[in-house]
Design a protein around this motif. Structure first.
Motif, mmCIF file in Angstrom:
data_model
loop_
_atom_site.group_PDB
_atom_site.id
_atom_site.type_symbol
_atom_site.label_atom_id
_atom_site.label_comp_id
_atom_site.label_asym_id
_atom_site.label_seq_id
_atom_site.Cartn_x
_atom_site.Cartn_y
_atom_site.Cartn_z
ATOM 1 N N GLU A 1 12.616 -3.554 -5.919
ATOM 2 C CA GLU A 1 12.159 -4.705 -6.702
ATOM 3 C C GLU A 1 10.637 -4.781 -6.816
ATOM 4 N N ASN A 2 9.933 -3.828 -6.286
ATOM 5 C CA ASN A 2 8.476 -3.821 -6.322
ATOM 6 C C ASN A 2 7.974 -3.470 -7.720
ATOM 7 N N GLU A 3 6.798 -3.980 -8.084
ATOM 8 C CA GLU A 3 6.235 -3.661 -9.403
ATOM 9 C C GLU A 3 5.992 -2.167 -9.565
ATOM 10 N N PHE A 4 5.690 -1.470 -8.476
ATOM 11 C CA PHE A 4 5.487 -0.026 -8.569
ATOM 12 C C PHE A 4 6.800 0.703 -8.835
ATOM 13 N N ALA A 5 7.921 0.131 -8.393
ATOM 14 C CA ALA A 5 9.225 0.734 -8.684
ATOM 15 C C ALA A 5 9.507 0.694 -10.183
ATOM 16 N N LEU A 6 9.108 -0.387 -10.850
ATOM 17 C CA LEU A 6 9.268 -0.458 -12.303
ATOM 18 C C LEU A 6 8.414 0.616 -12.977
ATOM 19 N N LYS A 7 7.198 0.778 -12.513
ATOM 20 C CA LYS A 7 6.337 1.837 -13.052
ATOM 21 C C LYS A 7 6.935 3.215 -12.782
ATOM 22 N N TYR B 1 8.947 9.453 -7.188
ATOM 23 C CA TYR B 1 9.362 8.239 -7.904
ATOM 24 C C TYR B 1 10.709 7.735 -7.395
ATOM 25 N N LYS B 2 11.644 8.641 -7.160
ATOM 26 C CA LYS B 2 12.958 8.231 -6.664
ATOM 27 C C LYS B 2 12.847 7.621 -5.269
ATOM 28 N N ARG B 3 12.023 8.204 -4.449
ATOM 29 C CA ARG B 3 11.805 7.666 -3.103
ATOM 30 C C ARG B 3 11.222 6.256 -3.165
ATOM 31 N N LEU B 4 10.258 6.075 -4.058
ATOM 32 C CA LEU B 4 9.655 4.761 -4.265
ATOM 33 C C LEU B 4 10.713 3.740 -4.686
ATOM 34 N N PHE C 1 -2.943 -1.772 -16.606
ATOM 35 C CA PHE C 1 -3.065 -0.333 -16.824
ATOM 36 C C PHE C 1 -4.253 0.228 -16.048
ATOM 37 N N MET C 2 -5.379 -0.470 -16.099
ATOM 38 C CA MET C 2 -6.564 -0.007 -15.379
ATOM 39 C C MET C 2 -6.319 -0.026 -13.869
ATOM 40 N N SER C 3 -5.573 -0.994 -13.398
ATOM 41 C CA SER C 3 -5.223 -1.051 -11.983
ATOM 42 C C SER C 3 -4.414 0.190 -11.602
ATOM 43 N N ASP C 4 -3.457 0.563 -12.452
ATOM 44 C CA ASP C 4 -2.663 1.770 -12.210
ATOM 45 C C ASP C 4 -3.554 3.006 -12.191
ATOM 46 N N TYR C 5 -4.458 3.078 -13.155
ATOM 47 C CA TYR C 5 -5.348 4.221 -13.248
ATOM 48 C C TYR C 5 -6.213 4.324 -11.990
ATOM 49 N N ASN C 6 -6.765 3.211 -11.564
ATOM 50 C CA ASN C 6 -7.617 3.221 -10.372
ATOM 51 C C ASN C 6 -6.826 3.625 -9.131
ATOM 52 N N ALA C 7 -5.572 3.171 -9.027
ATOM 53 C CA ALA C 7 -4.722 3.559 -7.900
ATOM 54 C C ALA C 7 -4.483 5.066 -7.916
ATOM 55 N N LEU C 8 -4.210 5.592 -9.099
ATOM 56 C CA LEU C 8 -3.999 7.029 -9.234
ATOM 57 C C LEU C 8 -5.250 7.799 -8.850
ATOM 58 N N PHE C 9 -6.390 7.354 -9.346
ATOM 59 C CA PHE C 9 -7.636 8.053 -9.075
ATOM 60 C C PHE C 9 -7.961 8.027 -7.577
ATOM 61 N N THR C 10 -7.753 6.890 -6.941
ATOM 62 C CA THR C 10 -8.004 6.762 -5.501
ATOM 63 C C THR C 10 -7.091 7.698 -4.719
ATOM 64 N N THR C 11 -5.829 7.727 -5.113
ATOM 65 C CA THR C 11 -4.870 8.623 -4.437
ATOM 66 C C THR C 11 -5.282 10.073 -4.642
ATOM 67 N N TYR C 12 -5.689 10.411 -5.833
ATOM 68 C CA TYR C 12 -6.122 11.772 -6.127
ATOM 69 C C TYR C 12 -7.327 12.159 -5.278
ATOM 70 N N GLU D 1 0.824 -1.210 0.000
ATOM 71 C CA GLU D 1 0.000 0.000 0.000
ATOM 72 C C GLU D 1 0.857 1.259 0.000
ATOM 73 N N VAL D 2 1.960 1.244 0.747
ATOM 74 C CA VAL D 2 2.862 2.399 0.770
ATOM 75 C C VAL D 2 3.488 2.598 -0.607
ATOM 76 N N ALA D 3 3.939 1.509 -1.227
ATOM 77 C CA ALA D 3 4.521 1.603 -2.571
ATOM 78 C C ALA D 3 3.497 2.160 -3.557
ATOM 79 N N ASN D 4 2.269 1.678 -3.471
ATOM 80 C CA ASN D 4 1.190 2.149 -4.329
ATOM 81 C C ASN D 4 0.949 3.642 -4.096
ATOM 82 N N ALA D 5 0.958 4.052 -2.839
ATOM 83 C CA ALA D 5 0.718 5.458 -2.516
ATOM 84 C C ALA D 5 1.840 6.351 -3.038
#
Length: 127
Positions: free
Chosen positions: A53-59, A44-47, A114-125, A18-22
């Protein structure tokens, strides 16, 4: 408050995700909604530093690549990130997008991601 502290490895891992996603979502908000690019880069650098090695780090790496290439006009830094992405993750969609410039469509099997990323972004927003 003490009762909310995670006690199992599974719960700790879930909260770390959840922290990585945030952090990724925060970078997306800074970049795409607030247009504060320096803060996006820092998120992004902090992430990447915290969860290399997290999938969000690749993003996050791909987001940095795009920022350095398209918005900052720093092809040297973009090339460094490209080598990192395609060196460590040659089969990833991010390497493919860098190399071919492909855009993900709904027909692409990666569209769900991609939709998962979008939903994460929208939730954070929304938060």
């Amino acid at each position: 408050m003490i009762k909310n502290v995670p006690r199992t490895d599974e719960k700790i891992e879930e909260l770390e995700l959840e922290v990585a996603n945030a952090l990724y979502g925060l970078g997306q908000v800074y970049e795409n909604k607030l247009f504060i690019l320096d803060s996006a880069v820092q998120s992004y650098k902090r992430l990447i530093r915290r969860y290399p090695e997290n999938e969000f780090a690749l993003k996050g790496r791909y987001a940095l690549y795009r920022l350095y290439k398209d918005k900052y006009g720093m092809p040297g830094k973009a090339a460094d990130i490209e080598r990192e992405i395609c060196g460590k993750y040659p089969e990833s969609r991010y390497c493919r997008m860098i190399k071919t410039g492909e855009i993900i469509s709904e027909d692409d099997p990666n569209f769900e991601s991609f939709m998962s990323d979008y939903n994460a972004l929208f939730t954070t927003y929304q938060r």
